[in-house]
Each structure stands twice: as structure tokens, then as C-alpha cells.
Write an enzyme that holds these catalytic residues in place. Structure first.
Site, PDB file in Angstrom:
ATOM      1  N   ASN A   1      18.909  -4.169  -5.301  1.00 63.74           N
ATOM      2  CA  ASN A   1      18.075  -5.095  -6.080  1.00 63.74           C
ATOM      3  C   ASN A   1      18.834  -5.821  -7.184  1.00 63.74           C
ATOM      4  O   ASN A   1      18.451  -6.905  -7.590  1.00 63.74           O
ATOM      5  CB  ASN A   1      16.872  -4.340  -6.676  1.00 63.74           C
ATOM      6  CG  ASN A   1      17.239  -2.979  -7.221  1.00 63.74           C
ATOM      7  OD1 ASN A   1      17.829  -2.165  -6.529  1.00 63.74           O
ATOM      8  ND2 ASN A   1      16.907  -2.740  -8.469  1.00 63.74           N
TER       9      ASN A   1
ATOM     10  N   CYS B   1      13.306  -3.742 -13.021  1.00 65.23           N
ATOM     11  CA  CYS B   1      12.197  -3.350 -12.155  1.00 65.23           C
ATOM     12  C   CYS B   1      11.232  -2.423 -12.865  1.00 65.23           C
ATOM     13  O   CYS B   1      10.095  -2.296 -12.499  1.00 65.23           O
ATOM     14  CB  CYS B   1      12.724  -2.651 -10.915  1.00 65.23           C
ATOM     15  SG  CYS B   1      12.940  -3.786  -9.556  1.00 65.23           S
TER      16      CYS B   1
ATOM     17  N   THR C   1      -9.251   4.150   0.922  1.00 66.33           N
ATOM     18  CA  THR C   1      -9.762   2.897   1.480  1.00 66.33           C
ATOM     19  C   THR C   1      -8.689   1.820   1.410  1.00 66.33           C
ATOM     20  O   THR C   1      -8.053   1.635   0.368  1.00 66.33           O
ATOM     21  CB  THR C   1     -11.003   2.448   0.679  1.00 66.33           C
ATOM     22  OG1 THR C   1     -11.963   3.499   0.749  1.00 66.33           O
ATOM     23  CG2 THR C   1     -11.602   1.166   1.228  1.00 66.33           C
TER      24      THR C   1
HETATM   25  N1  PLP Z   1      13.005  -0.424  -4.094  1.00 63.05           N
HETATM   26  C1  PLP Z   1      13.638  -1.521  -4.548  1.00 63.05           C
HETATM   27  C2  PLP Z   1      15.027  -1.812  -4.093  1.00 63.05           C
HETATM   28  C3  PLP Z   1      13.000  -2.381  -5.454  1.00 63.05           C
HETATM   29  O1  PLP Z   1      13.647  -3.454  -5.912  1.00 63.05           O
HETATM   30  C4  PLP Z   1      11.683  -2.069  -5.862  1.00 63.05           C
HETATM   31  C5  PLP Z   1      11.040  -2.946  -6.851  1.00 63.05           C
HETATM   32  O2  PLP Z   1      10.382  -2.625  -7.748  1.00 63.05           O
HETATM   33  C6  PLP Z   1      11.047  -0.924  -5.329  1.00 63.05           C
HETATM   34  C7  PLP Z   1      11.755  -0.122  -4.453  1.00 63.05           C
HETATM   35  C8  PLP Z   1       9.636  -0.543  -5.682  1.00 63.05           C
HETATM   36  O3  PLP Z   1       8.718  -1.369  -5.009  1.00 63.05           O
HETATM   37  P1  PLP Z   1       7.173  -1.447  -5.435  1.00 63.05           P
HETATM   38  O4  PLP Z   1       7.129  -2.340  -6.618  1.00 63.05           O
HETATM   39  O5  PLP Z   1       6.479  -2.054  -4.253  1.00 63.05           O
HETATM   40  O6  PLP Z   1       6.693  -0.077  -5.706  1.00 63.05           O
END
Ligand code: PLP
Length: 392
Positions: free
Chosen positions: A156, A331, A243
């Protein structure tokens, strides 16, 4: 008049695609629980099953292989299980091996106990070295331990791609299983699950232009069953109770279909825009370091740092000028902490502190790159002036 904002943070979340918005609105227009037998329920069921086909098509799998979840975090937490059912037999995994550059959702280890989780080192570019993995796997194999391995398809922060097919071969050779966090690769590069060699993947709707709060756990085939994490009603054929979020799933499906239709051409277009941004950064700030430039990366991601310029400060300056991008791993809950991925790559502290991420997607245009470079010129001049003053 204020200039329009420029959004360069698709790896954090992508803007909602118009087709996804339309699908969500349509789904919300009617009541209906996908488990109900009446007409409204059947309508909701049809929406969910259409979306399942659309998501399955993006990964070349049968629709039955797709289990919808609330997002990739849940899919990952479900996948990383020491007990799986494979071809009708219960199989136990003794150790979880995860690459050092994984997202925190994977590093958390799912249902494995903390003392059963081990990191696979990466090289300076952030790539898992097959020889290192071989050594680790051989050690566990010799000790009679069956490994569950999780290596992401694309990172990411840097966009680095991992050699998943090679890793799958190595893992399977010792009777292990491979899960891949395909969140960032999905919809950005062709990803055929069978060709990838992975047994399980986790994907997220909001990284490819669907709504937040939907994702999927996808198994290579029906005969691989992960015990449910969410227990309760028998939704998702007993694989995930609760659900179904029909509207979000509808949006996810529509986004997956849109992404699939333009997969090849978008990858080329975005690589062109990313390369222009990268060249521009290098021309403006000659000492800029482009992370993982020497290896295969996602076409949409540029991660760069200028020693002595803190990403946190630069990102705020960009924001004030109307450009949204990220510092390190943004993130998690808006906090800008040291990036575990860059630490695993043993990036110099100056570089790790300065790492900024530009990530593009379906809404990105040439004008966005021009604005980004325009702003970077000013931000760089400003912050490098301050850096000189500090050093004097
Ligand atoms: N894995 C990666 C590489 C991500 O960039 C993210 C982003 O947040 C996630 C997992 C988690 O995804 P989610 O936001 O759908 O829980």
C-alpha cells in the site's frame, strides 16, 4: 475562486465510481433482506448474487468462491486461521509466516496466537527474497511444522509487487497454504487467482472505487473452507454470519465490473501519469529518493522522500494548497506513525520520516499531476529553505 481539490490518495480510499453510486442508490430504493423468501427478499438476493459474479469475474474464479465481508480487515482476520477444511479434511497449521511489509491487518495475525507468528524479512526494495523464504520454510518443515503463509500482492505504501506465483510454489512444496492480501493489486493489475497460485485472497471494495464497508474473502475453490469468524445466521452459505450489506455489496460489484472492463488500458494510463509525476519530482528536487523504483510496482503508486523534509509537514502544506496525498501509512486512524513497511525495508530514518505517497486511480487526470508538481515546487522551495536555516 478556490481551485478544485486534487485527490491523490487512492491507496487510502478511492472516490466512489459513478456506476457504484448508481448501483447503491438502486439497492437502497427497496427494502429486502437477502435471506427472505418474499419478492423483496429475492430481489435483494439477486443484487447480492449479481455482485458476487462481478467480483468473481475480476479474479477469474467461480462466484461460489467469493464470501462477502465488511472489508478486507475482516476477510484477513477470517483467513488467517490455524484450522482449515481442505477437500473435506481438517488441516492444522502450526505457524503463520507474514512478510515484514504487510498491512497491520495481516501483521495482527488473525486467529494465530502471537507466539506462532513469524516475520519473513524483505530486501531493501521491500520484496520477499525467495532464498530467505526457502530457508525459513525448510526450518519449519524439518521441525514438522506446517506453515500458513501470508504475503501481500502489492504494498500500500510503495506499490511493490511480490513474486506471489514463486512464493506459492515454495509454500506448496512443504504442504503449506498461501493467503495474499490483494487489496491494492485488485482492479489495478490483472489478477487471476488460479494463475497467481495463492489459495486465499482478501480484497476491499473501497480501494477500487466501491463503497467503504464491503470486501471479500476469495478461496481458490469451493473445497477450501475457512471456519467462520462471525457466527450466527447461516448467511454466505455458513461462511460469514450477519445480514448482508446489500447496498454496499451492490456498489462493490459495480466497481469491480468497471475496474475489470478497463484493467489493461487503465494500468497503462496510470503508469504514464505516475511516471510523469515521478520525473517531475526528480526534476524539481534532485535529491529526492524514489522508493522501490528498481523493482516491479503498481502502476498507480509513487512513494518518494527528500532527506530533511518531514512528510508530515509536507502533506499539511499540500493539503493547504488543495492537494490530498499521504505520509507513510495513512491507512490507520489518521495517525502518522513510523511505517512498519519502511522499517522492514531498513530505510534510513530520514527517508522513512520523509516518505510521501501519491496514489492514482480512475478519477486521476493529467491536470492533477500538473497541479501536484506546481504545488510541490512551492512546498519543496519553502521546506528546503527551512531545512537550510535549521542547518545553519
Ligand atoms: N490491506 C491493505 C494492503 C490495505 O491497504 C488496507 C487498507 O486499509 C487493508 C488491508 C484494509 O482494508 P479495509 O479498509 O477494507 O479493511
Amino acid at each position: 475562486m478556490q481551485a478544485e481539490r486534487v485527490y491523490l490518495d487512492h491507496n487510502a480510499t478511492a472516490p466512489l465510481r459513478p456506476a457504484a453510486r448508481a448501483a447503491i442508490e438502486q439497492a437502497l430504493a427497496f427494502p429486502g433482506n437477502a435471506s427472505s423468501v418474499h419478492q423483496e427478499g429475492r430481489r435483494a438476493r439477486a443484487i447480492v448474487e449479481t455482485a458476487r459474479e462481478q467480483v468473481a469475474a475480476l479474479f477469474g474464479v467461480d462466484a461460489k468462491a467469493v464470501t462477502f465481508t465488511s472489508g478486507a480487515t475482516e476477510a484477513i482476520a477470517t483467513s488467517l486461521s490455524p484450522n482449515l477444511e481442505i477437500d473435506g479434511a481438517q488441516v492444522r497449521f502450526d505457524v503463520l509466516l507474514v512478510s515484514g511489509v504487510e498491512h497491520p491487518a495481516v501483521l495482527a495475525g488473525g486467529r494465530f496466537a502471537a507466539d506462532k507468528i513469524e516475520k519473513i524479512p524483505v530486501d531493501g526494495e521491500g520484496v520477499v527474497d525467495p532464498a530467505t523464504l526457502d530457508r525459513l520454510l525448510a526450518q519449519h518443515h524439518a521441525a514438522g511444522r506446517r506453515p500458513f503463509v501470508s504475503v501481500m500482492a502489492a504494498n500500500n505504501e510503495t506499490g511493490v509487487l511480490q513474486p506471489i506465483a514463486k512464493i506459492a510454489e515454495q509454500v506448496h512444496a512443504v504442504g503449506g497454504i498461501l493467503h495474499s492480501d490483494a487489496v491494492q493489486a485488485a482492479g489495478r493489475l490483472p489478477f487471476d487467482l488460479a494463475a497467481s497460485g495463492a489459495d486465499l485472497i482478501s480484497v476491499s471494495s473501497h480501494k477500487l472505487g466501491g463503497p467503504q464497508g464491503a470486501g471479500a474473502l476469495i478461496a481458490r475453490n469451493e473445497d477450501l473452507r475457512v471456519p467462520p469468524l462471525m457466527r450466527g445466521g447461516g448467511q454466505e452459505r455458513g461462511r460469514r454470519a450477519g445480514t448482508e450489506n446489500v447496498a454496499a455489496i451492490a456498489g462493490f460489484g459495480a466497481a469491480a465490473e468497471e475496474a475489470r472492463k478497463v484493467l489493461g488500458s487503465e494500468a497503462v494510463r496510470l503508469a504514464g501519469l505516475r511516471d510523469a509525476a515521478e520525473k517531475g519530482v526528480q526534476a524539481i528536487s534532485r535529491e529526492a529518493v524514489i522508493l522501490s523504483a528498481a523493482v516491479a510496482r503498481l502502476p498507480n503508486t509513487l512513494c518518494f522522500a527528500v532527506p530533511g523534509i518531514a512528510a508530515e509537514t509536507a502533506v499539511i502544506a499540500f493539503d493547504l494548497e488543495g492537494v490530498a496525498l499521504s505520509a507513510g501509512a495513512a491507512c490507520s486512524s489518521g495517525k502518522v506513525g513510523p511505517s512498519t513497511a519502511l522499517a522492514a525495508m531498513q530505510a534510513a530514518p530520514e527517508i522513512a520520516k520523509g516518505a510521501m505517497r501519491v496514489s492514482l486511480g480512475w478519477s486521476s487526470r493529467e491536470e492533477d499531476i500538473s497541479r501536484f508538481l506546481d504545488v510541490w515546487k512551492r512546498v519543496y522551495l519553502n521546506l528546503s529553505q527551512r531545512r537550510r536555516e535549521r542547518a545553519a
